[in-house]
Design a protein around this motif. Structure first.
Motif, mmCIF file in Angstrom:
data_model
loop_
_atom_site.group_PDB
_atom_site.id
_atom_site.type_symbol
_atom_site.label_atom_id
_atom_site.label_comp_id
_atom_site.label_asym_id
_atom_site.label_seq_id
_atom_site.Cartn_x
_atom_site.Cartn_y
_atom_site.Cartn_z
ATOM 1 N N LYS A 143 115.979 74.021 -1.009
ATOM 2 C CA LYS A 143 115.298 73.108 -1.922
ATOM 3 C C LYS A 143 115.729 71.697 -1.777
ATOM 4 O O LYS A 143 117.063 71.504 -1.301
ATOM 5 C CB LYS A 143 115.231 73.625 -3.311
ATOM 6 N N LYS A 144 114.681 70.825 -1.994
ATOM 7 C CA LYS A 144 115.035 69.384 -1.839
ATOM 8 C C LYS A 144 113.951 68.509 -2.656
ATOM 9 O O LYS A 144 112.966 69.161 -2.993
ATOM 10 C CB LYS A 144 115.271 68.842 -0.584
ATOM 11 N N VAL A 145 114.223 67.548 -3.274
ATOM 12 C CA VAL A 145 113.162 66.901 -3.784
ATOM 13 C C VAL A 145 112.165 66.265 -2.929
ATOM 14 O O VAL A 145 112.297 65.867 -1.579
ATOM 15 C CB VAL A 145 113.780 65.624 -4.506
ATOM 16 N N MET A 146 110.955 66.537 -3.399
ATOM 17 C CA MET A 146 109.550 66.108 -2.785
ATOM 18 C C MET A 146 109.065 65.079 -3.259
ATOM 19 O O MET A 146 108.626 64.122 -2.737
ATOM 20 C CB MET A 146 108.694 67.222 -2.422
ATOM 21 N N PHE A 147 108.789 65.281 -4.520
ATOM 22 C CA PHE A 147 108.139 64.146 -5.339
ATOM 23 C C PHE A 147 108.908 63.964 -6.468
ATOM 24 O O PHE A 147 108.893 64.734 -7.382
ATOM 25 C CB PHE A 147 106.574 64.425 -5.644
ATOM 26 N N ASP A 148 109.181 62.805 -6.580
ATOM 27 C CA ASP A 148 110.274 62.285 -7.665
ATOM 28 C C ASP A 148 109.567 61.974 -8.848
ATOM 29 O O ASP A 148 108.521 61.229 -8.778
ATOM 30 C CB ASP A 148 111.126 61.121 -7.168
ATOM 31 N N GLU A 149 109.935 62.094 -10.100
ATOM 32 C CA GLU A 149 109.450 61.927 -11.332
ATOM 33 C C GLU A 149 109.117 60.509 -11.519
ATOM 34 O O GLU A 149 107.908 60.023 -11.923
ATOM 35 C CB GLU A 149 110.081 62.465 -12.426
ATOM 36 N N GLN A 150 110.238 59.657 -11.178
ATOM 37 C CA GLN A 150 109.904 58.061 -11.315
ATOM 38 C C GLN A 150 109.080 57.471 -10.070
ATOM 39 O O GLN A 150 108.132 56.942 -10.071
ATOM 40 C CB GLN A 150 111.332 57.449 -11.315
ATOM 41 N N HIS A 152 107.261 58.811 -7.734
ATOM 42 C CA HIS A 152 106.034 59.237 -7.303
ATOM 43 C C HIS A 152 105.000 59.632 -8.248
ATOM 44 O O HIS A 152 103.979 59.426 -8.441
ATOM 45 C CB HIS A 152 106.123 60.596 -6.412
ATOM 46 N N PHE A 153 105.725 59.896 -9.402
ATOM 47 C CA PHE A 153 104.902 60.163 -10.856
ATOM 48 C C PHE A 153 104.816 59.104 -11.723
ATOM 49 O O PHE A 153 104.169 59.460 -13.054
ATOM 50 C CB PHE A 153 105.174 61.849 -11.211
ATOM 51 N N ASP A 154 105.484 58.152 -11.512
ATOM 52 C CA ASP A 154 105.456 56.981 -12.754
ATOM 53 C C ASP A 154 105.954 57.636 -14.023
ATOM 54 O O ASP A 154 105.525 57.168 -15.068
ATOM 55 C CB ASP A 154 104.118 56.364 -12.922
ATOM 56 N N GLY A 155 106.894 58.737 -13.986
ATOM 57 C CA GLY A 155 107.469 59.354 -15.119
ATOM 58 C C GLY A 155 106.346 60.018 -15.788
ATOM 59 O O GLY A 155 106.765 60.752 -17.175
ATOM 60 N N GLU A 156 105.388 60.341 -15.455
ATOM 61 C CA GLU A 156 104.201 61.029 -15.862
ATOM 62 C C GLU A 156 104.438 62.795 -15.662
ATOM 63 O O GLU A 156 103.582 63.583 -16.090
ATOM 64 C CB GLU A 156 102.890 60.760 -15.699
ATOM 65 N N HIS A 157 105.039 63.099 -14.674
ATOM 66 C CA HIS A 157 105.217 64.546 -14.315
ATOM 67 C C HIS A 157 106.822 64.589 -13.985
ATOM 68 O O HIS A 157 107.315 63.805 -13.397
ATOM 69 C CB HIS A 157 104.221 64.884 -13.332
ATOM 70 N N ALA A 158 107.305 65.974 -14.060
ATOM 71 C CA ALA A 158 108.399 66.210 -13.800
ATOM 72 C C ALA A 158 108.574 66.177 -12.219
ATOM 73 O O ALA A 158 107.673 66.427 -11.396
ATOM 74 C CB ALA A 158 108.949 67.640 -14.281
ATOM 75 N N THR A 159 109.999 65.941 -11.597
ATOM 76 C CA THR A 159 110.067 65.950 -10.283
ATOM 77 C C THR A 159 109.684 67.450 -9.443
ATOM 78 O O THR A 159 109.919 68.460 -10.168
ATOM 79 C CB THR A 159 111.486 65.743 -9.816
ATOM 80 N N GLU A 160 109.070 67.420 -8.508
ATOM 81 C CA GLU A 160 108.598 68.640 -7.793
ATOM 82 C C GLU A 160 109.745 68.846 -6.829
ATOM 83 O O GLU A 160 109.800 67.903 -5.778
ATOM 84 C CB GLU A 160 107.234 68.446 -7.176
ATOM 85 N N MET A 161 110.376 69.868 -6.620
ATOM 86 C CA MET A 161 111.164 70.540 -5.659
ATOM 87 C C MET A 161 110.475 71.097 -4.497
ATOM 88 O O MET A 161 109.879 71.893 -4.691
ATOM 89 C CB MET A 161 112.358 71.202 -6.038
ATOM 90 N N LEU A 162 110.691 70.688 -3.203
ATOM 91 C CA LEU A 162 110.157 71.445 -2.273
ATOM 92 C C LEU A 162 111.268 72.522 -1.876
ATOM 93 O O LEU A 162 112.129 72.415 -1.629
ATOM 94 C CB LEU A 162 110.011 70.594 -0.600
ATOM 95 N N VAL A 163 110.363 73.812 -1.977
ATOM 96 C CA VAL A 163 111.259 74.942 -1.729
ATOM 97 C C VAL A 163 110.760 75.864 -0.280
ATOM 98 O O VAL A 163 109.443 75.628 -0.173
ATOM 99 C CB VAL A 163 110.971 76.106 -3.043
ATOM 100 N N THR A 164 111.628 75.755 0.553
ATOM 101 C CA THR A 164 111.215 76.362 1.833
ATOM 102 C C THR A 164 111.907 77.864 1.778
ATOM 103 O O THR A 164 113.216 78.214 1.655
ATOM 104 C CB THR A 164 111.807 75.521 2.797
ATOM 105 N N VAL A 165 111.066 78.868 2.084
ATOM 106 C CA VAL A 165 111.547 80.091 2.360
ATOM 107 C C VAL A 165 111.236 80.696 3.775
ATOM 108 O O VAL A 165 110.321 80.474 4.297
ATOM 109 C CB VAL A 165 110.656 81.203 1.462
#
Length: 173
Positions: A143-150, A152-165
């Motif tokens: 996992k690593k950060v893909m879209f950061d809360e601040q 990429h989302f201007d504080g409107e959505h929690a950080t989305e972690m990129l998960v690779t299986v």
């Protein structure tokens, strides 16, 4: 390709069709914390991405689950799982994992060698699902950060972690 349960409940896993679009839209709306998209978006998922998506239906209950996914254009052997929705009535029965495995077991998807998705840190159900998938597929989970809360989302959505299986070497039927 259909995958059915024996018995009176007759759960069918199949490629989605355009007529599933409105039901998908309603189901996603009943599955927080999933982000709702437009009904038009769900129609596109059910048609343009039908080979990498799955609908779980039951005659009496209708649509019980839906997984939307697509192959990454720059890495077509990677399945990106966009959303996993399971109705409240069908939760806790392993349906989400069965739906993803159904996608991977289709002949047209035999070359997929990894799965990616994004998950917020607080979505315990999704972490459990993808950790279980990694274990069942004898694959790594990174996992690593893909879209950061601040950023990429201007504080409107929690950080989305990129998960690779992956890598996925073989998928048991």
């Amino acid at each position: 390709m259909n995958d059915t349960d024996s018995g009176s409940r007759q759960l069918v896993l199949r490629s989605p069709i355009a007529e599933d679009g409105a039901s998908v839209w309603r189901l996603v709306g009943q599955c927080p914390p999933l982000d709702t998209n437009s009904m038009y978006c769900n129609l596109l998922q059910a048609t343009h991405f039908s080979q990498t998506s799955v609908a779980a239906t039951q005659l009496e209950a209708g649509l019980l689950g839906f997984v939307s996914g697509y192959r990454l254009p720059s890495r077509p052997q990677t399945l990106f799982v966009w959303q996993v929705a399971v109705s409240e009535a069908a939760r806790g029965q392993g349906l989400a994992k069965r739906m993803i495995m159904h996608i991977l077991q289709r002949p047209e998807n035999s070359d997929i060698d990894r799965i990616e998705t994004t998950i917020t840190e607080s979505n315990g159900a999704s972490w459990a699902l993808f950790t279980s998938l990694a274990n069942d597929l004898s694959a790594n989970l990174n996992k690593k950060v893909m879209f950061d809360e601040q950023q990429h989302f201007d504080g409107e959505h929690a950080t989305e972690m990129l998960v690779t299986v992956g890598p996925i070497s073989s998928i048991a039927p």
